[in-house]
Motif scaffolding. Sequence first.
Motif: not given
Length: 140
Positions: A101-130
């Motif tokens: 799974p790629m977690k959620t489709p909005s994992i890289s959404s710039s609209a995600m409210a919590n900046p810490e969670l948004k940064a964490w989600a963005a940091s996980t994306r390369p591993a998920l794509e790998h």
Amino acid sequence: MGVPPKTEDFVKEAATSDMFEIASSKLAVERGDDATKAFAQQMVTDHQKTTDELKALVSGGKVKATLPNAMTSDQQSMLDKLNGLQGTTSTSNIIRTRKPPMKTPSISSSAMANPELKAWAASTRPALEHHLEMAKELNK
């Protein structure tokens, strides 16, 4: 793009996804063929890392959410199915054919409210794509 997930919903989905990926991948490490074992061990390592990071965000108060204690009933049903399979070939085939799974489709959404969670989600994306690329390679 849709509405970004609520923090609580996103945390629950990410945490339960990690639980399932770790549990199913540990099973594949035990029962899979060599190529599946290598893929599965990478999944365990990476998803344990994201689990630890998410727990730190929540326990540190940077993300206001409650971490779930168990995976979803659908995830548990799939894990039970995997546990019931006999033999290396059956288990390897199931692990190889399901897409990570790629977690959620909005994992890289710039609209995600919590900046810490948004940064964490963005940091996980390369591993998920790998993981997705590794799974594709297994299926060749």
